[in-house]
Design a protein around this motif. Sequence first.
Motif, PDB file in Angstrom:
ATOM      1  N   ASN A 109      -5.367  -2.268  -9.856  1.00 45.11           N
ATOM      2  CA  ASN A 109      -6.363  -1.160 -10.224  1.00 45.11           C
ATOM      3  C   ASN A 109      -7.422  -1.557  -8.891  1.00 45.11           C
ATOM      4  O   ASN A 109      -8.420  -0.907  -8.422  1.00 45.11           O
ATOM      5  N   VAL A 110      -7.403  -3.059  -8.269  1.00 39.45           N
ATOM      6  CA  VAL A 110      -8.707  -3.320  -7.441  1.00 39.45           C
ATOM      7  C   VAL A 110      -8.434  -3.426  -6.033  1.00 39.45           C
ATOM      8  O   VAL A 110      -9.087  -3.374  -5.332  1.00 39.45           O
ATOM      9  N   GLY A 111      -7.299  -4.166  -5.756  1.00 42.48           N
ATOM     10  CA  GLY A 111      -6.954  -4.555  -4.287  1.00 42.48           C
ATOM     11  C   GLY A 111      -7.564  -5.802  -3.815  1.00 42.48           C
ATOM     12  O   GLY A 111      -8.121  -6.381  -4.826  1.00 42.48           O
ATOM     13  N   GLY A 112      -8.027  -5.776  -2.737  1.00 46.09           N
ATOM     14  CA  GLY A 112      -8.359  -7.015  -1.869  1.00 46.09           C
ATOM     15  C   GLY A 112      -7.950  -8.087  -2.617  1.00 46.09           C
ATOM     16  O   GLY A 112      -6.704  -8.592  -2.401  1.00 46.09           O
ATOM     17  N   ASP A 113      -9.059  -9.179  -2.690  1.00 42.87           N
ATOM     18  CA  ASP A 113      -8.409 -10.523  -3.136  1.00 42.87           C
ATOM     19  C   ASP A 113      -7.726 -10.543  -4.503  1.00 42.87           C
ATOM     20  O   ASP A 113      -7.156 -11.494  -4.618  1.00 42.87           O
ATOM     21  N   HIS A 114      -7.909  -9.751  -5.234  1.00 47.28           N
ATOM     22  CA  HIS A 114      -6.781  -9.810  -6.324  1.00 47.28           C
ATOM     23  C   HIS A 114      -5.277  -9.538  -5.896  1.00 47.28           C
ATOM     24  O   HIS A 114      -4.637 -10.261  -6.351  1.00 47.28           O
ATOM     25  N   LEU A 115      -5.220  -8.750  -5.166  1.00 47.42           N
ATOM     26  CA  LEU A 115      -3.875  -8.534  -4.535  1.00 47.42           C
ATOM     27  C   LEU A 115      -3.417  -9.570  -3.879  1.00 47.42           C
ATOM     28  O   LEU A 115      -2.202 -10.160  -4.111  1.00 47.42           O
ATOM     29  N   GLU A 116      -4.174 -10.119  -3.078  1.00 49.23           N
ATOM     30  CA  GLU A 116      -3.914 -11.517  -2.283  1.00 49.23           C
ATOM     31  C   GLU A 116      -3.421 -12.546  -3.533  1.00 49.23           C
ATOM     32  O   GLU A 116      -2.334 -13.253  -3.075  1.00 49.23           O
ATOM     33  N   ALA A 117      -4.239 -12.680  -4.094  1.00 51.42           N
ATOM     34  CA  ALA A 117      -3.975 -13.944  -5.422  1.00 51.42           C
ATOM     35  C   ALA A 117      -2.710 -13.678  -6.077  1.00 51.42           C
ATOM     36  O   ALA A 117      -1.990 -14.464  -6.407  1.00 51.42           O
ATOM     37  N   ALA A 118      -2.486 -12.076  -6.281  1.00 53.16           N
ATOM     38  CA  ALA A 118      -1.223 -12.105  -7.229  1.00 53.16           C
ATOM     39  C   ALA A 118      -0.154 -12.374  -6.409  1.00 53.16           C
ATOM     40  O   ALA A 118       0.986 -12.803  -6.917  1.00 53.16           O
ATOM     41  N   LEU A 119      -0.170 -11.922  -5.069  1.00 50.69           N
ATOM     42  CA  LEU A 119       1.088 -12.315  -4.012  1.00 50.69           C
ATOM     43  C   LEU A 119       1.363 -13.514  -3.952  1.00 50.69           C
ATOM     44  O   LEU A 119       2.489 -14.156  -3.935  1.00 50.69           O
ATOM     45  N   ASP A 120       0.550 -14.670  -4.244  1.00 43.79           N
ATOM     46  CA  ASP A 120       0.717 -16.158  -4.254  1.00 43.79           C
ATOM     47  C   ASP A 120       1.181 -16.485  -5.473  1.00 43.79           C
ATOM     48  O   ASP A 120       2.213 -17.401  -5.532  1.00 43.79           O
ATOM     49  N   ARG A 121       1.187 -15.745  -6.546  1.00 41.58           N
ATOM     50  CA  ARG A 121       1.726 -16.128  -7.922  1.00 41.58           C
ATOM     51  C   ARG A 121       3.012 -15.342  -8.232  1.00 41.58           C
ATOM     52  O   ARG A 121       3.620 -15.688  -9.518  1.00 41.58           O
ATOM     53  N   ARG A 125       7.237  -7.295  -9.238  1.00 45.30           N
ATOM     54  CA  ARG A 125       7.199  -5.925  -8.843  1.00 45.30           C
ATOM     55  C   ARG A 125       5.594  -5.737  -9.144  1.00 45.30           C
ATOM     56  O   ARG A 125       4.840  -6.110 -10.031  1.00 45.30           O
ATOM     57  N   ILE A 126       4.926  -4.952  -8.122  1.00 45.82           N
ATOM     58  CA  ILE A 126       3.633  -4.787  -7.917  1.00 45.82           C
ATOM     59  C   ILE A 126       3.327  -3.348  -7.927  1.00 45.82           C
ATOM     60  O   ILE A 126       3.906  -2.510  -7.028  1.00 45.82           O
ATOM     61  N   ALA A 127       2.792  -2.886  -9.081  1.00 52.18           N
ATOM     62  CA  ALA A 127       2.322  -1.396  -8.975  1.00 52.18           C
ATOM     63  C   ALA A 127       1.002  -1.258  -8.583  1.00 52.18           C
ATOM     64  O   ALA A 127      -0.060  -1.638  -9.029  1.00 52.18           O
ATOM     65  N   LEU A 128       1.126  -0.479  -7.431  1.00 49.61           N
ATOM     66  CA  LEU A 128      -0.393  -0.302  -6.563  1.00 49.61           C
ATOM     67  C   LEU A 128      -1.086   0.821  -7.050  1.00 49.61           C
ATOM     68  O   LEU A 128      -0.389   2.029  -6.770  1.00 49.61           O
ATOM     69  N   CYS A 129      -1.870   0.891  -8.133  1.00 50.40           N
ATOM     70  CA  CYS A 129      -2.701   2.031  -8.671  1.00 50.40           C
ATOM     71  C   CYS A 129      -3.955   2.439  -8.069  1.00 50.40           C
ATOM     72  O   CYS A 129      -4.205   3.688  -7.923  1.00 50.40           O
ATOM     73  N   GLY A 130      -4.495   1.359  -7.794  1.00 53.68           N
ATOM     74  CA  GLY A 130      -5.890   1.628  -7.204  1.00 53.68           C
ATOM     75  C   GLY A 130      -6.402   0.370  -6.428  1.00 53.68           C
ATOM     76  O   GLY A 130      -5.855  -0.777  -6.431  1.00 53.68           O
ATOM     77  N   ALA A 131      -7.553   0.667  -5.580  1.00 51.22           N
ATOM     78  CA  ALA A 131      -8.043  -0.414  -4.839  1.00 51.22           C
ATOM     79  C   ALA A 131      -9.590  -0.316  -4.848  1.00 51.22           C
ATOM     80  O   ALA A 131     -10.182  -0.395  -3.894  1.00 51.22           O
ATOM     81  N   ILE A 132     -10.222  -0.218  -6.112  1.00 49.87           N
ATOM     82  CA  ILE A 132     -11.376   0.323  -6.248  1.00 49.87           C
ATOM     83  C   ILE A 132     -12.324  -0.805  -5.510  1.00 49.87           C
ATOM     84  O   ILE A 132     -13.698  -0.395  -5.238  1.00 49.87           O
ATOM     85  N   SER A 133     -12.113  -1.952  -4.968  1.00 50.13           N
ATOM     86  CA  SER A 133     -12.747  -2.955  -4.437  1.00 50.13           C
ATOM     87  C   SER A 133     -13.012  -2.616  -3.066  1.00 50.13           C
ATOM     88  O   SER A 133     -13.974  -2.926  -2.295  1.00 50.13           O
ATOM     89  N   GLN A 134     -12.459  -1.522  -2.568  1.00 48.76           N
ATOM     90  CA  GLN A 134     -12.598  -0.990  -1.282  1.00 48.76           C
ATOM     91  C   GLN A 134     -12.819   0.387  -0.966  1.00 48.76           C
ATOM     92  O   GLN A 134     -12.854   0.931   0.159  1.00 48.76           O
ATOM     93  N   TYR A 135     -13.117   1.199  -2.133  1.00 48.36           N
ATOM     94  CA  TYR A 135     -13.244   2.703  -1.769  1.00 48.36           C
ATOM     95  C   TYR A 135     -14.621   2.713  -1.009  1.00 48.36           C
ATOM     96  O   TYR A 135     -14.510   3.856  -0.645  1.00 48.36           O
ATOM     97  N   ASN A 136     -15.433   1.907  -1.296  1.00 49.60           N
ATOM     98  CA  ASN A 136     -16.740   2.384  -0.536  1.00 49.60           C
ATOM     99  C   ASN A 136     -16.945   1.407   0.705  1.00 49.60           C
ATOM    100  O   ASN A 136     -18.159   1.468   1.222  1.00 49.60           O
ATOM    101  N   ASP A 137     -15.753   0.758   1.316  1.00 49.60           N
ATOM    102  CA  ASP A 137     -15.896   0.199   2.407  1.00 49.60           C
ATOM    103  C   ASP A 137     -16.176   0.950   3.458  1.00 49.60           C
ATOM    104  O   ASP A 137     -15.697   2.039   3.545  1.00 49.60           O
ATOM    105  N   THR A 138     -16.856   0.443   4.341  1.00 47.65           N
ATOM    106  CA  THR A 138     -17.187   1.557   5.719  1.00 47.65           C
ATOM    107  C   THR A 138     -16.421   1.133   7.046  1.00 47.65           C
ATOM    108  O   THR A 138     -16.313   1.813   8.034  1.00 47.65           O
ATOM    109  N   GLU A 139     -15.824  -0.100   6.654  1.00 52.13           N
ATOM    110  CA  GLU A 139     -15.130  -0.517   7.869  1.00 52.13           C
ATOM    111  C   GLU A 139     -13.772  -0.830   7.350  1.00 52.13           C
ATOM    112  O   GLU A 139     -13.472  -1.131   5.941  1.00 52.13           O
ATOM    113  N   ARG A 140     -12.476  -0.975   8.083  1.00 54.26           N
ATOM    114  CA  ARG A 140     -11.316  -1.191   7.611  1.00 54.26           C
ATOM    115  C   ARG A 140     -11.052  -2.490   7.192  1.00 54.26           C
ATOM    116  O   ARG A 140     -11.651  -3.446   7.933  1.00 54.26           O
TER     117      ARG A 140
END
Lengths: 338, 338
Positions: free
Chosen positions: A225-237, A243-258
């Motif tokens: 639900n979060v994206g960012g460093d959560h996704l990165e951490a999970a990819l390591d483990r 299987r990864i269900a990408l449901c949300g990336a709330i950590s990035q929704y208010n980012d103003t840069e890519r």
Amino acid sequence: MSQATSTQIQLAARPTGWPTAETFRTVEVTYGDLEPGQVRVANEYVSVDPYMRGRMNDVKSYVPPFALDETMTGGAVGRVVESASDDVPVGALVLHQYGWRDVVQEDAGGFQVLPEIPGVPSSLYLGILGMTGLTAYVGLTTIADLHEGDTVFVSGAAGAVGTAVGQIARLLGAGRVIGSAGSAEKVELLTSRYGYDAAFNYKDGPVREQLREVTPDGVDVFFDNVGGDHLEAALDRMNTGGRIALCGAISQYNDTERTPGPDNLANAITRGLTLRGFTLGGYLDHAPRFRELMTGWFSEEKIAYDETVVDGIEKAPQAFLDMMSGGNVGKMLVRTGA
Amino acid sequence: MSQATSTQIQLAARPTGWPTAETFRTVEVTYGDLEPGQVRVANEYVSVDPYMRGRMNDVKSYVPPFALDETMTGGAVGRVVESASDDVPVGALVLHQYGWRDVVQEDAGGFQVLPEIPGVPSSLYLGILGMTGLTAYVGLTTIADLHEGDTVFVSGAAGAVGTAVGQIARLLGAGRVIGSAGSAEKVELLTSRYGYDAAFNYKDGPVREQLREVTPDGVDVFFDNVGGDHLEAALDRMNTGGRIALCGAISQYNDTERTPGPDNLANAITRGLTLRGFTLGGYLDHAPRFRELMTGWFSEEKIAYDETVVDGIEKAPQAFLDMMSGGNVGKMLVRTGA
């Protein structure tokens, strides 16, 4: 028949980064007498959801962006107070998508009459019995192909979807269920109330290190639900074939840069991982099966839930912002009390 | 029975970044008389493949790393010159994994006897009739779930796998097939010889812009051999429900620091994309069906192929490096001429 006044929240400007006071506008709308086929509904609860941030931008997406200077749409439940339609009578409890307003008057076709089940508050149709629960169910089953015994990791686990994911995973036979959340209180709730075997506060230190500590045998399913460093951490483990269900990336929704993506996506190659994104639109045919399952679990008292309720439709923008910054446990709702 | 001398390339040191002269060591090995059950094989061709770079690192992966101070393993074809096994007689053409050497002597169980088909050079068993072709086939069908009419984009399209992917995609009913490569000559080959509808030179400008120009209707299937900016560009162009087969990330294999991932992975959520990584190990059961199909296509002259051949086993390290920097068209091979 009568006139009615409705307080509504409009999108006044498209935000850059975090929405502010300028993003929204409160207006009073007066509805006239019902036209034939119309109903008037006094809302009980209005939903604020993370996906709404994306719709505030003017970009092509799976759903069109919110229209400027129009009332914010989204899930809501209310009761019919006037009706010019046989299908949706006065007194019926209804679900609709007319969003951030205390009273709505539209054609009856826009409203779904809900069953009234003793002991089931209407708010649940916006939460675990509604889109929130269905998102958790579809993500675990159809998207992440959950198998019995799988170790499941859920990011943002104390949110509306996350609290449902942990419980559904366990009820469907997951082995170990691990969650992350943004406060010590939430972490405690995850293990004491929502069936998580372990949980950590992602603000306590690097997610990569914390996740490694609580997943000695790796992760088979990651519900993100979060994206960012959560996704990165999970990819390591992730374990081979994970299987990864990408449901949300709330950590990035208010980012103003890519925001750069995970630096270890190549793990997907060597470990044979599947990352699959989804939104619920394509999976509404799973709703009947889900409702049957969830209603059963609920009546057997196997499902816990929390709601964070804010009173007054004029508070909807603040409720939305609080939810985006993690101020909720479970489902964030606005009680309209129209 | 006799002794034999074998020239072999060993891994002398684990490289940081690009392999150098210090990475490899050439040694002479003398094999004695055959033991019972052994065969001696004079190699004809030895394969160098991008995946080998990953195995030079000392990290846990789907296959163990190459052992230090031992001969580099990998695919090779050769002819049996002495045999103490009834199953693998003198004169048989064999496929094996004993890698970078001109002569090999081992138990017969390590060798697969190949059919000798008129007009089929032995080198093809390392290329389109072998792991290379199978990788293309599995990636398109099982991993990316290719449908008739799909628009397919292939990165690194002029390489061994890429040249196979374009042709197989077309034979399986793809709509439009688009490829990227690293030189004008390669780009020309893609459209003139390998059935690509359009192609571009990724060195001519940003991949994001170039890909957008040649995919007005988006991309349904992306077969990625390159990673990096190719993956990022494709994520921008994927249609709803699109599938990405993550086969390789050759642009990153020699990176000495962690490389950020694509900045638009969240497109996977809004567009319902699936990214699926794979290595061939888990899909060897598809080999019989693949070989039947590919042999048929080949005999009908529907398959073109190129090989970039380097002579002499002592040139294997240079062939590997040339391949990693794009110096090949089609399959890169070392001809041993033992």
